[in-house]
Write an enzyme that holds these catalytic residues in place. Structure first.
Site, PDB file in Angstrom:
ATOM      1  N   GLN A   1      -0.041 -26.421  15.151  1.00 22.59           N
ATOM      2  CA  GLN A   1       0.128 -27.923  15.945  1.00 22.59           C
ATOM      3  C   GLN A   1      -0.976 -27.995  16.960  1.00 22.59           C
ATOM      4  O   GLN A   1      -1.213 -29.074  16.703  1.00 22.59           O
ATOM      5  CB  GLN A   1       1.327 -27.942  16.260  1.00 22.59           C
TER       6      GLN A   1
ATOM      7  N   HIS B   1      -4.499 -29.318  15.057  1.00 23.33           N
ATOM      8  CA  HIS B   1      -4.262 -31.163  15.053  1.00 23.33           C
ATOM      9  C   HIS B   1      -5.444 -31.761  15.866  1.00 23.33           C
ATOM     10  O   HIS B   1      -5.650 -32.325  15.239  1.00 23.33           O
ATOM     11  CB  HIS B   1      -3.095 -31.772  14.644  1.00 23.33           C
TER      12      HIS B   1
ATOM     13  N   GLU C   1       8.303 -33.386  19.671  1.00 18.69           N
ATOM     14  CA  GLU C   1       8.500 -34.512  18.444  1.00 18.69           C
ATOM     15  C   GLU C   1       9.056 -32.923  17.602  1.00 18.69           C
ATOM     16  O   GLU C   1       9.415 -33.661  16.165  1.00 18.69           O
ATOM     17  CB  GLU C   1       7.166 -34.553  17.883  1.00 18.69           C
ATOM     18  N   HIS C   2       8.532 -32.183  18.005  1.00 21.24           N
ATOM     19  CA  HIS C   2       8.993 -31.105  16.116  1.00 21.24           C
ATOM     20  C   HIS C   2       9.851 -30.121  17.561  1.00 21.24           C
ATOM     21  O   HIS C   2       8.988 -29.479  18.508  1.00 21.24           O
ATOM     22  CB  HIS C   2       7.873 -30.102  15.671  1.00 21.24           C
TER      23      HIS C   2
ATOM     24  N   ASP D   1       5.425 -30.980   8.027  1.00 18.45           N
ATOM     25  CA  ASP D   1       4.495 -31.416   8.348  1.00 18.45           C
ATOM     26  C   ASP D   1       3.433 -31.565   6.654  1.00 18.45           C
ATOM     27  O   ASP D   1       3.322 -33.229   6.019  1.00 18.45           O
ATOM     28  CB  ASP D   1       3.117 -30.762   8.514  1.00 18.45           C
TER      29      ASP D   1
ATOM     30  N   HIS E   1      29.668 -75.774  21.391  1.00 17.68           N
ATOM     31  CA  HIS E   1      30.159 -74.826  20.590  1.00 17.68           C
ATOM     32  C   HIS E   1      31.991 -74.501  20.831  1.00 17.68           C
ATOM     33  O   HIS E   1      33.004 -74.664  19.308  1.00 17.68           O
ATOM     34  CB  HIS E   1      30.427 -72.764  21.559  1.00 17.68           C
TER      35      HIS E   1
END
Length: 422
Positions: free
Chosen positions: A252, A255, A320-321, A354, A413
């Site tokens: 990761q 990235h 996230e992961h 991924d 109403h």
């Protein structure tokens, strides 16, 4: 909790220059349309064609000579992701119920009509991006999907394998436009022959400019989520394999230089072993320039007392992961609450997610997992409600609601309900 390795403080991800640039691009595209898109494409990508939409002939010419082994791999990814989306879709049901005699209430699932998918370029041409953001809305029943992708600089063309993914995931229209101008074009539409009709929702990952464009366009269109740099957190006890843990952290980290990688462990020996293993693997990793900088500036190792504290700290990180490499991953599955997607056991690497094992890789970052999940088939479906009331049922429901309206001073109403019980 103790920091075995702590990341240094970092500047804010979105600065004023990014906000101002994106605001200017969006305003210009809304006002000038395709002329502004052409101007910004020339400025940022060195690309200003007469027509941004790819024709069938353009697509065929690019897809004619692709490596069969890679296209088969993309096809496999498409099949897995669509299958999981189909399973999710079956959980979204229409129903109706008579809640009182003569009062029937129900819900319907209605797909969004038009979705814009942004396929990022950047450091790597992520081949699964189209699968996640085109294949899934197709399963949801979206009628029209527009895909935008930047060109590869110097070629005048989008990445051919990414294009294959767009076509085979089900894109209806494909445009060679990148950056904030692409998102603005999909949000406002463009005149042309044929025109790009505005979409209802925009999805997809991208750099800080793309994320900021989604933030500023939210309300004009719907969005999936505001995804920042990717994140991984690994929970590991003394039974984990340091080589696996280090490899997954670095996978990761490659990235980009601002990706966040975190290890939470109950074992000091594991923390030491993973640190040594990361140094060893970086020495031969071809993407060490990004992964090494990311680990140095954003990587962390946290030591905790026991499994219960591991869960508490993990839920605070809200990654996230989230990988669980422990003796009993099922124990953690039952207790963890804040994560984008969960990977249980040493074989379930985030890399599978991924590339397309089935779950979507567009996931919440920046601790947004505290309040939202990731992209899924339901994001492209509006759950709407309806009601039907019989003449007789008016006499059941009107009196208490008339009392409420009169008390509030909402005479209109109250009168609308009195008409129904005369």
């Amino acid at each position: 909790m103790e920091y075995f390795k702590k990341a240094p403080p970092q500047p804010a991800a979105v600065n004023q220059e990014i906000q101002d640039t994106v605001s200017r691009v969006i305003a210009d595209v809304e006002r000038e349309g395709v002329d502004a898109v052409r101007r910004y494409s020339e400025k940022f990508d060195g690309f200003a064609p007469a027509e941004f939409r790819l024709s069938e002939a353009d697509i065929r010419s690019q897809l004619g000579s692709l490596d069969d082994s890679v296209t088969r791999a993309i096809d496999f990814s498409i099949a897995q992701v669509k299958h999981f989306a189909e399973s999710q879709r079956r959980t979204l049901i229409d129903f109706e119920e008579e809640t009182l005699p003569g009062v029937t209430i129900g819900q319907k699932q209605i797909p969004v009509q038009a979705v814009g998918s942004y396929i990022p370029g950047g450091r790597y041409p992520i081949l699964a991006s189209a699968v996640m953001t085109i294949g899934v809305p197709k399963v949801a029943g979206v009628e029209r999907i527009v895909a935008c992708a930047p060109i590869q600089r110097g070629t005048g063309k989008v990445n051919a394998l990414q294009l294959y993914g767009m076509v085979h995931s089900g894109a209806d229209e494909i445009y060679a436009i990148g950056g904030a101008q692409a998102l603005a074009a999909m949000a406002f539409g463009l005149d042309g022959a044929p025109p790009l009709e505005a979409v209802d929702m925009i999805v997809g990952a991208g750099n800080a400019y793309v994320a900021e464009a989604k933030r500023q366009l939210f309300g004009v269109v719907g969005i999936d989520l505001l995804a920042g740099p990717t994140e991984i957190c690994i929970l590991a006890d003394e039974t984990a394999d340091p080589e696996f843990v280090a490899a997954d952290l670095l996978a990761q980290a490659e990235h980009g230089t601002n990706s966040q990688s975190v290890l939470i462990t109950t074992s000091r020996a594991m923390a030491e072993a993973v640190t040594r293993e990361i140094d060893r693997q970086l020495a031969s990793l071809p993407t060490a320039d990004a992964a090494g900088a990311s680990w140095r500036d954003y990587g962390e190792i946290l030591l905790v007392e026991d499994d219960e504290e591991m869960v508490r700290v993990s839920d605070q990180v809200a990654s996230e992961h989230l990988e669980v490499q422990t003796r009993d991953p099922a124990w953690f599955l039952a207790r963890l609450k804040n994560y984008g997607s969960l990977f249980l056991g040493q074989n379930a690497t985030v890399a599978y997610g991924d590339k397309g094992i089935g779950t979507n890789h567009v996931l919440p970052t920046g601790r947004a997992a505290r309040y939202t999940g990731g992209l899924w088939v339901g994001k492209f479906i509006k759950t709407v409600t309806w009601q039907r009331v019989s003449d007789a049922a008016n006499h059941t429901v009107a009196p208490p609601f008339i009392t409420m309206a009169d008390t509030e001073g909402m005479v209109g109403h109250a009168d609308s309900m009195r008409l129904r019980v005369r």
